[in-house]
Every structure is written in structure tokens, then in C-alpha cells.
Scaffold this active site. Sequence first.
Site, short mmCIF file in Angstrom:
data_model
loop_
_atom_site.label_atom_id
_atom_site.label_comp_id
_atom_site.label_asym_id
_atom_site.label_seq_id
_atom_site.Cartn_x
_atom_site.Cartn_y
_atom_site.Cartn_z
N SER A 109 0.84 -1.19 0.00
CA SER A 109 0.00 0.00 0.00
C SER A 109 0.88 1.25 0.00
O SER A 109 1.67 1.47 0.93
CB SER A 109 -0.90 0.01 1.24
N HIS B 278 -1.24 -1.36 -4.26
CA HIS B 278 -2.52 -1.02 -3.62
C HIS B 278 -2.56 0.49 -3.42
O HIS B 278 -1.68 1.07 -2.78
CB HIS B 278 -2.61 -1.77 -2.29
N ASP C 177 -4.69 3.60 -2.02
CA ASP C 177 -5.78 3.96 -1.12
C ASP C 177 -6.29 5.36 -1.45
O ASP C 177 -5.57 6.35 -1.26
CB ASP C 177 -5.29 3.93 0.33
N MET D 204 -8.84 8.25 -0.54
CA MET D 204 -9.67 8.70 0.60
C MET D 204 -10.20 10.10 0.33
O MET D 204 -9.48 10.95 -0.20
CB MET D 204 -8.83 8.71 1.88
N HIS E 146 -8.32 1.13 -3.92
CA HIS E 146 -9.22 0.90 -2.78
C HIS E 146 -9.90 2.24 -2.51
O HIS E 146 -9.30 3.15 -1.94
CB HIS E 146 -8.38 0.42 -1.58
N MET F 82 -12.01 4.58 -0.66
CA MET F 82 -12.65 4.88 0.62
C MET F 82 -13.31 6.24 0.46
O MET F 82 -12.89 7.24 1.04
CB MET F 82 -11.61 4.85 1.75
N MET G 252 -11.46 -5.46 5.82
CA MET G 252 -10.64 -4.48 6.54
C MET G 252 -10.30 -5.05 7.91
O MET G 252 -11.20 -5.40 8.68
CB MET G 252 -11.40 -3.16 6.71
N ASP H 283 -6.58 -6.24 4.69
CA ASP H 283 -5.98 -4.91 4.58
C ASP H 283 -6.00 -4.21 5.93
O ASP H 283 -7.07 -3.93 6.46
CB ASP H 283 -6.77 -4.09 3.54
C1 DX5 Z 1 -6.12 2.05 5.43
C2 DX5 Z 1 -5.75 1.45 4.12
C3 DX5 Z 1 -4.69 0.43 4.15
C4 DX5 Z 1 -3.42 0.90 4.77
C5 DX5 Z 1 -2.72 -0.25 5.36
O1 DX5 Z 1 -7.40 2.59 5.40
O2 DX5 Z 1 -6.85 0.88 3.48
O3 DX5 Z 1 -4.45 -0.05 2.83
O4 DX5 Z 1 -2.53 1.48 3.89
O5 DX5 Z 1 -1.58 0.23 5.97
P1 DX5 Z 1 -0.88 -0.60 7.12
O6 DX5 Z 1 -0.35 -1.82 6.48
O7 DX5 Z 1 0.16 0.32 7.62
O8 DX5 Z 1 -1.94 -0.90 8.13
ZN ZN Z 2 -6.38 -0.14 1.53
#
Ligand code: DX5
Ligand code: ZN
Length: 234
Positions: free
Chosen positions: A18, A43, A45, A47, A76, A78, A147, A185
Site C-alpha cells: 500500500s 494497492h 488507497d 480517501m 481501494h 474509501m 478491513m 488490509d
Molecule cells: C487504510 C488502508 C490500508 C493501509 C494499510 O485505510 O486501506 O491499505 O494502507 O496500511 P498498514 O499496512 O500500515 O496498516
Molecule cells: Zn487499503
Amino acid sequence: MPRSTWKPCRDAIRIAPSLLAADFGHLAEAAHDLEESGAERVHVDVMDGVFVPNFTFGTDTVRVLRRATTLPLELHLMIVNPDAHLATFATAGADAITVHYEVCPNLHRTLSSIRALDCRSGAAINPSTPAQLLEDVLESCDLALVMTIDPGFGGQSLIPRTLHKVEQLRREVERQGLETEVEVDGGVDASNAKACVDAGADVLVAGTAIFKHKDGPRGGVAALQLALSKTAAQ
Ligand code: DX5
Ligand code: ZN
């Protein structure tokens, strides 16, 4: 630009670093360097500050990443109302798009739209969302993402209770005879990767464990692979 090659899972455990834990000043380099690391996907993320209390990347960043690496990009999302942005993210270079159950009132339609855009479809559930809520759309999911932390931030600890949902989804995928990948994740590291795989995960997302590893991202991927090889040997 040719699409990167998406390898379906079942023959091996896949590691998806990620970028949330990478240096945001050097994201393109980080994505490029992963090509030689043994990781098989990146990956990303996304947001929006609404669904989760944090902001990260948008479509322009995805375009930059698409040029920077040949690895598949799994997004991903969010974000609320992901339907409004699916086509833009697909055009920007997504290979897979995962949306959250909690913000998709018509999840089956959303997953079908993702596939119609020639992307792999993913559905994610938060720690407080029961796994059963995905059962009736699993057929439309290429990825079922559990999650293992509350979404929004990297660097949190995996919530052990979430792993029983990985077991439930794995059982359901097999019962329905599907090829849906089960992904975890959040808080995944070398100390718990075995437990994730034992529960039924076949894709491990990891941010902190990879990008903050003392030997850099390649060391982080190698440490996870080592933990997984011990899993296979037992
Ligand atoms: C958080 C993300 C994850 C995050 C995981 O909302 O969806 O993908 O990057 O990071 P670590 O591995 O540090 O928990
Ligand atoms: Zn993620």
C-alpha cells in the site's frame, strides 16, 4: 499504453504493497521500485475526507502511477458515492477497483459497472460490517476485501476478531465455487501474515510493514514472503 497483467490468485499468496506508507514526495519511484520486489500489485488507497477522516490520492495521481509501473494497480476507494467516479478511475489506469459495502446502496450494480469498465471488481467491508452481507454479491466480486483495521490511516494494529470474517468468506467462496480472491488490509505484518493466510486470505495488503521496513520496501516484501514460506512448510 498496454494494461499491466493481472494474475488471478489461487495458485499463490499475493502481496499488495500500500502506497499509503510510502514517501508521498516520491510515489512514482516507489511504485516503479516495487516491480523488482516480488510484490505483484500496487494497492492505492483513495480517501475523500468524508467516508474516512483523511485525504490521499485522486485520479491525477493514478495517471502518474500508471506511467510509473507495469504492476497492476488496485484502487481501494474509501469514498462516498464511488459510482460517480468509476469511469474516471478506470480511464486513469486502474486494473481493479474496490468499493465499500457501507457506501454502496446498490452494490451489485456498482460491481457490475466496474467489470463493464474492464476492471476487476472488489467489495470491502469495515470491521463492524458482517461478512454475510457480501454473500449475495460474491459472484460479482473478483476481490472480497476484509478491513482488518478501521479504514483511514496506516500504521494501526490488526484487529484479531476480523479474521473470522476471512474464514467465513473463504468458506463461502468455495461453497459457491467462485474464484473470488479474499484480501486482508490493515496492520498486516510478518508476525500475523501466517494467521491471515491460515484464515483463508490469498492477497495481503501491507503498507507500514513494507515501506517502513528497516531494509526498505524490498526487505519488507521479503520478510512477508519469508513468513509465508514458513506457513507453506508447516
Ligand atoms: C487504510 C488502508 C490500508 C493501509 C494499510 O485505510 O486501506 O491499505 O494502507 O496500511 P498498514 O499496512 O500500515 O496498516
Ligand atoms: Zn487499503
